[in-house]
Structures are given as C-alpha cells and as structure tokens.
Motif scaffolding. Structure first.
Motif, PDB file in Angstrom:
ATOM      1  N   GLN A  42      52.146  26.779  25.814  1.00  0.00           N
ATOM      2  CA  GLN A  42      50.507  27.417  25.342  1.00  0.00           C
ATOM      3  C   GLN A  42      50.698  28.711  24.614  1.00  0.00           C
ATOM      4  O   GLN A  42      51.637  29.566  25.130  1.00  0.00           O
ATOM      5  CB  GLN A  42      49.920  27.199  26.760  1.00  0.00           C
ATOM      6  CG  GLN A  42      48.480  27.817  26.704  1.00  0.00           C
ATOM      7  CD  GLN A  42      47.729  27.762  27.880  1.00  0.00           C
ATOM      8  OE1 GLN A  42      48.250  27.448  28.909  1.00  0.00           O
ATOM      9  NE2 GLN A  42      46.359  28.006  28.039  1.00  0.00           N
TER      10      GLN A  42
ATOM     11  N   THR B 137      51.525  32.868  26.574  1.00  0.00           N
ATOM     12  CA  THR B 137      52.121  32.679  27.939  1.00  0.00           C
ATOM     13  C   THR B 137      53.484  33.056  28.015  1.00  0.00           C
ATOM     14  O   THR B 137      54.103  33.473  26.814  1.00  0.00           O
ATOM     15  CB  THR B 137      52.102  31.288  28.297  1.00  0.00           C
ATOM     16  OG1 THR B 137      53.093  30.659  27.411  1.00  0.00           O
ATOM     17  CG2 THR B 137      50.865  30.663  28.411  1.00  0.00           C
TER      18      THR B 137
ATOM     19  N   SER C 296      46.707  24.441  28.117  1.00  0.00           N
ATOM     20  CA  SER C 296      47.754  23.540  28.768  1.00  0.00           C
ATOM     21  C   SER C 296      47.683  22.097  28.708  1.00  0.00           C
ATOM     22  O   SER C 296      48.422  21.434  28.571  1.00  0.00           O
ATOM     23  CB  SER C 296      47.753  23.988  30.296  1.00  0.00           C
ATOM     24  OG  SER C 296      46.378  23.808  30.747  1.00  0.00           O
TER      25      SER C 296
ATOM     26  N   THR D  29      56.665  25.461  31.826  1.00  0.00           N
ATOM     27  CA  THR D  29      55.636  26.172  32.579  1.00  0.00           C
ATOM     28  C   THR D  29      56.222  26.680  33.743  1.00  0.00           C
ATOM     29  O   THR D  29      57.324  26.517  34.048  1.00  0.00           O
ATOM     30  CB  THR D  29      54.420  24.989  32.867  1.00  0.00           C
ATOM     31  OG1 THR D  29      55.108  24.252  33.692  1.00  0.00           O
ATOM     32  CG2 THR D  29      53.949  24.186  31.674  1.00  0.00           C
TER      33      THR D  29
ATOM     34  N   THR E 152      53.725  24.232  38.577  1.00  0.00           N
ATOM     35  CA  THR E 152      53.028  23.477  37.575  1.00  0.00           C
ATOM     36  C   THR E 152      54.000  22.334  37.172  1.00  0.00           C
ATOM     37  O   THR E 152      53.206  21.168  36.874  1.00  0.00           O
ATOM     38  CB  THR E 152      52.519  24.525  36.401  1.00  0.00           C
ATOM     39  OG1 THR E 152      51.543  25.360  37.004  1.00  0.00           O
ATOM     40  CG2 THR E 152      51.639  23.838  35.550  1.00  0.00           C
TER      41      THR E 152
END
Length: 289
Positions: free
Chosen positions: A174, A177, A199, A216, A220
């Motif tokens: 994403q 990030t 996401s 991630t 998550t």
C-alpha cells in the motif's frame, strides 16, 4: 550593659526576626506557586479544558475498511478490536464517556499529510517517523510491530525461510506505508514493488495472482491469512528499520498532543495497555534470517 549596646542588640534581633519571617514567607509563596503550577498542569488535560474539534465530544478517526484485530466487523464504535479499545481507553483517561466519542473515516495516507484535520486524533496503525512528523503530531507509541510476509499457499515462496528467498518476488504494498519502506530497505527486491492505493487493493492483488507476496504489520498478516486470503501462508516476520512504533496521529501543533501522550503513558504504566494488547493481538511467526 550600656543603653547604646542594648539598643544595638535589639536592632540586630529585630532584623533577624524580619529575615526569618521573610524566609518563611518565601517558602510559603514557593509552595503555593508550586501547588498552583501542579494544579494548572493537571487541569490542562481535564475534559472541560481540552480544545477538541467539537466541545464535549472527542472525534476519533480510522480508515475504511478497518480490519481485525484492530476493529471488529469494521465497526469502531463497538469497542471491539485493539485500536477501538485503545481509543476508548484514551478517551476515558481524558474524561470522555463512550457516548461522547464520535468516529469518522479518513484514508490512511491523509492522516499524516500536512494541513487541518477533522478529527482530534486518528488510530490506524500509523507508524511514527521523522518524515511524517513534519506534517502531523504523534502521541507516545501504543504498539510496536514487526512486519509479516504473506504468500499464496501453493507459491514457490511458501517454503521461504530467509530474506534472500524473497529477493526475486513481485511484492505488493500500500502506498505511503512503512511496510513499503521496509520492503525496499530490508528485502530490496529485484523487481520494483507494485504499489496500490488501499489495503483492499493489495489483498485483491494477492488473491488474483498479480503479486507473489504482500508485506503488512504482523497482526494484519495473521488476520489476512486466517480470514481474508484462503489457503495463504505466513512465511515469517522481520523487523522494520529503526523499529515500527505506532502512535495516535494529531494535527500538527495540536493542543491535545501532550494530553493524548499522557493518556497513553498512563495506560502503559498501569498495565491496562498491555491487557488490551494481550486480549486482541497474539502475533507470532518465525523470524526470517
């Protein structure tokens, strides 16, 4: 004793008494000033003195959709999930009841962008970094996480045990990030990572075979493996450069920053923050060497 010497002695005694009274007065004044200062400091973080966006209401933001284990059923108002629970605990420390907390949705990448905010603070797994601190304020960290690597279960990467095993992978991330930063700095893949706006788009890319792996934060990754991406495998974890501390995000120069930090620090010192973490996050995975 002569009259002159007697008068001199009395004058000396009078002067000493005056100095003693003055000293006592200074002590009282200093104590009073210190007490006033302490009272003033305590009053800064009371509900009635906080300069919130809406008087009597604490406006908290998170992304849409909001995934577990941070928000359960994409409903931050229910207090279920790690960040929902943390937000309500902060609110309680600041004197707000649950009914006085209002939630709004804000895209992840705009939380730390410069400019006015519609919320008092945001909780959305936002990592604290010097670059982001140029456009926004951050509270004390409420969580520190490693990064997790998720691949399709039938992928050749499913047997990966080292960072080097991921060098030739097409990785999806994403935009904006710290996971993307970690991929570029730690894995340094031979192929440019494919970057997506949300996401949801990243997860869809893995499901559709457009990328070989996604990275991630570890909790998550575990949720995606268990709930979102059927048959996927968490191959391991690694630490982001400099660590990955998450903080509540506030408008740059917000009058609430110190009070939100104070609330987080109090939750940590009391053990309540650890209790919330233990309840909602059980993140374990082998370390990639």
């Amino acid at each position: 004793m002569s009259r002159l010497r007697l008068l001199s002695l009395l004058a000396v005694l009078a002067l000493a008494g005056s100095l003693l009274l003055a000293a006592c007065g200074d002590d009282d004044d200093d104590a009073g000033a210190a007490s006033t200062a302490a009272d003033t400091t305590a009053a800064v973080c009371t509900k009635d003195s906080l300069q919130t966006k809406t008087a009597g209401t604490l406006t908290v933001a998170t992304d849409s959709p909001a995934f577990e284990p941070y928000v359960v059923e994409d409903d931050p108002t229910n207090g279920q999930g790690f960040e929902s629970a943390v937000a309500y605990a902060i609110a309680d420390q600041l004197g707000f009841t649950n009914d006085e907390v209002k939630w709004i949705r804000v895209p992840f990448n705009s939380t730390f962008a410069p400019g006015p905010k519609k919320y008092d603070f945001d909780v959305n797994q936002v990592s604290i970094s010097p670059e982001r601190q140029q456009g926004a304020d951050f509270s004390s960290p409420y969580y520190t996480t490693p990064q997790g690597v998720l691949v399709a279960g039938d992928s050749d990467l499913a047997s990966a045990t080292t960072i080097a095993d991921l060098k030739d992978a097409q990785i999806g991330e994403q935009v904006g990030t710290t996971s993307l930063d970690a991929v570029n700095q730690v894995i340094a893949p031979s192929k440019q990572p494919r970057v997506y706006d949300t996401s949801t788009d990243v997860v869809r890319a893995l499901k559709n075979g457009q990328v070989d792996a996604i990275v991630t934060d570890l909790p998550t990754t575990i949720y995606l493996r268990d709930v979102e991406v059927e048959g996927s495998k968490l191959v391991g974890q690694f630490s982001a450069p400099g660590g990955d501390d998450w903080g509540a995000v506030l408008e740059k120069g917000s009058p609430l920053t110190e009070c939100v930090s104070q609330a987080v620090d109090t939750l940590r010192e009391s053990g309540e923050l650890q209790q919330i973490t233990d309840q909602w996050i059980g993140a374990e995975a082998p370390a990639l060497q």
